[in-house]
Design a protein around this motif. Structure first.
Motif, short mmCIF file in Angstrom:
data_model
loop_
_atom_site.label_atom_id
_atom_site.label_comp_id
_atom_site.label_asym_id
_atom_site.label_seq_id
_atom_site.Cartn_x
_atom_site.Cartn_y
_atom_site.Cartn_z
N VAL A 1 5.68 -3.70 -7.13
CA VAL A 1 6.07 -2.78 -5.55
C VAL A 1 6.75 -2.96 -4.83
N ARG A 2 7.28 -1.59 -4.24
CA ARG A 2 7.84 -1.45 -3.16
C ARG A 2 7.73 -2.90 -1.87
N ARG A 3 8.69 -3.01 -1.04
CA ARG A 3 8.54 -3.70 0.01
C ARG A 3 7.40 -2.76 2.03
N LYS A 4 7.70 -1.03 1.22
CA LYS A 4 7.15 -0.98 1.76
C LYS A 4 5.43 -0.44 1.16
N GLN A 5 4.87 -0.11 0.15
CA GLN A 5 4.05 -0.58 -0.33
C GLN A 5 3.38 -2.04 0.17
N ILE A 6 4.10 -3.39 -0.05
CA ILE A 6 3.37 -4.57 0.07
C ILE A 6 3.28 -4.63 1.76
N LEU A 7 3.43 -3.81 3.02
CA LEU A 7 3.37 -3.54 3.59
C LEU A 7 2.41 -2.94 3.88
N ILE A 8 1.67 -1.54 3.59
CA ILE A 8 0.70 -1.24 3.76
C ILE A 8 0.01 -1.25 2.90
N ILE A 9 -0.71 -2.18 1.54
CA ILE A 9 -1.42 -2.55 1.11
C ILE A 9 -1.81 -3.41 2.14
N THR A 10 -0.72 -4.92 2.43
CA THR A 10 -1.12 -5.86 3.29
C THR A 10 -2.00 -5.61 4.88
N LEU A 11 -1.32 -3.96 5.53
CA LEU A 11 -2.33 -4.10 7.09
C LEU A 11 -3.82 -3.04 6.17
N THR A 12 -3.68 -2.77 4.95
CA THR A 12 -4.80 -1.65 4.56
C THR A 12 -6.50 -3.16 4.50
N VAL A 13 -5.74 -3.84 3.89
CA VAL A 13 -6.63 -4.70 3.10
C VAL A 13 -6.79 -5.76 4.52
N LEU A 14 -6.20 -5.64 5.79
CA LEU A 14 -5.96 -7.46 6.89
C LEU A 14 -7.64 -5.85 7.85
N VAL A 15 -6.86 -4.41 7.98
CA VAL A 15 -7.94 -3.94 8.43
C VAL A 15 -9.50 -4.01 8.31
N PHE A 16 -9.05 -3.88 6.77
CA PHE A 16 -10.54 -3.82 6.57
C PHE A 16 -11.60 -4.80 5.67
N HIS A 17 -10.51 -6.15 6.02
CA HIS A 17 -11.32 -7.23 6.33
C HIS A 17 -11.82 -7.29 7.49
N ILE A 18 -11.55 -6.77 9.31
CA ILE A 18 -11.39 -6.95 10.29
C ILE A 18 -13.06 -5.53 10.33
N ILE A 19 -12.63 -4.36 9.46
CA ILE A 19 -13.53 -3.54 9.91
C ILE A 19 -15.02 -4.14 9.36
N MET A 20 -14.86 -4.55 8.34
CA MET A 20 -16.25 -5.05 7.06
C MET A 20 -17.40 -5.99 7.65
N PRO A 21 -16.85 -7.56 8.31
CA PRO A 21 -17.22 -7.62 9.29
C PRO A 21 -18.53 -7.04 10.42
N VAL A 22 -17.45 -6.48 10.98
CA VAL A 22 -18.37 -5.74 12.26
C VAL A 22 -19.40 -4.48 11.95
N ILE A 23 -19.81 -3.65 10.76
CA ILE A 23 -20.09 -2.75 9.94
C ILE A 23 -21.23 -3.81 9.22
N GLY A 24 -20.88 -4.49 9.22
CA GLY A 24 -22.22 -5.30 8.79
C GLY A 24 -23.13 -6.34 9.86
N TRP A 25 -22.47 -6.12 10.30
CA TRP A 25 -23.10 -6.69 11.49
C TRP A 25 -23.96 -5.64 11.91
N TYR A 26 -23.48 -4.77 12.71
CA TYR A 26 -23.93 -3.80 12.82
C TYR A 26 -25.27 -2.66 12.10
N ALA A 27 -25.10 -2.32 10.37
CA ALA A 27 -25.48 -2.12 9.97
C ALA A 27 -26.64 -2.20 9.38
N GLY A 28 -27.13 -3.78 9.16
CA GLY A 28 -28.12 -3.87 8.40
C GLY A 28 -28.12 -3.83 7.21
#
Length: 181
Positions: free
Chosen positions: A29-56
């Motif tokens: 992977v290139r440095r840019k890909q490392i940054l993009i993948i890292t940020l995407t997984v980070l965001v998903f790990h923030i959003i998913m517990p919030v969705i779980g909290w509200y979704a049922g």
């Protein structure tokens, strides 16, 4: 929920991303890909517990299993492409393309974040600071993703062309594990 408990929970949730990213990093992977993948997984790990909290519970079970299956199959597919490329002496570009396009990145990030969705359901029954837990979970998952990608890239550079073969096998094993569940 104490800070130590939240950190331990976050590390546990980040282990799927870490192990997957070692395999992806070994493919190259290139440095840019490392940054993009890292940020995407980070965001998903923030959003998913919030969705779980509200979704049922019911919605989470349906979405969680379907996304886990798609994510597992994508990992097996990516691993298979890596193996094929290693055997025929192909370039690593084919393997990188799966995480470089938006859909592949989305599915991989969602698949390693499904356990965070389930945790969100559980946290909804407790008196916890959702923003704090989601933020720490995302930050730790991002750090573990980055570490996995960098470690995989290092191993890939060190081992050479055999790293693509090893990375493919790692992704296939993780995909099968996620599929069976």
């Amino acid at each position: 929920m104490s800070l130590v408990t939240v950190l331990l929970l976050a590390v546990a949730l980040g282990t799927d991303a870490f192990s997957m990213c070692i395999g992806v990093g070994m493919a190259g992977v290139r440095r840019k890909q490392i940054l993009i993948i890292t940020l995407t997984v980070l965001v998903f790990h923030i959003i998913m517990p919030v969705i779980g909290w509200y979704a049922g519970g019911y919605f989470g079970k349906l979405l969680g299993r379907a996304a886990a299956i798609v994510g597992a199959l994508l990992l097996v597919y990516l691993g298979g492409r890596m193996l094929r490329g290693a055997w025929r002496g192909g370039t690593e570009e084919e393997s990188r393309a799966m995480v470089a396009n938006t859909w592949g990145l989305f599915v991989l990030s969602a698949s390693v974040s499904m356990d965070a969705l389930s945790v969100g359901f559980t946290l909804g029954t407790r008196s916890v600071n959702l923003i704090q837990v989601a933020g720490i979970t995302g930050l730790v998952a991002g750090i573990m993703t980055f570490a996995g990608l960098v470690l995989g890239r290092f191993i890939g550079n060190w081992v050479g062309s055999r790293a693509q073969l090893a990375g493919g096998l790692i992704l296939i094993v993780i995909g099968i594990k996620l599929f069976w569940g």
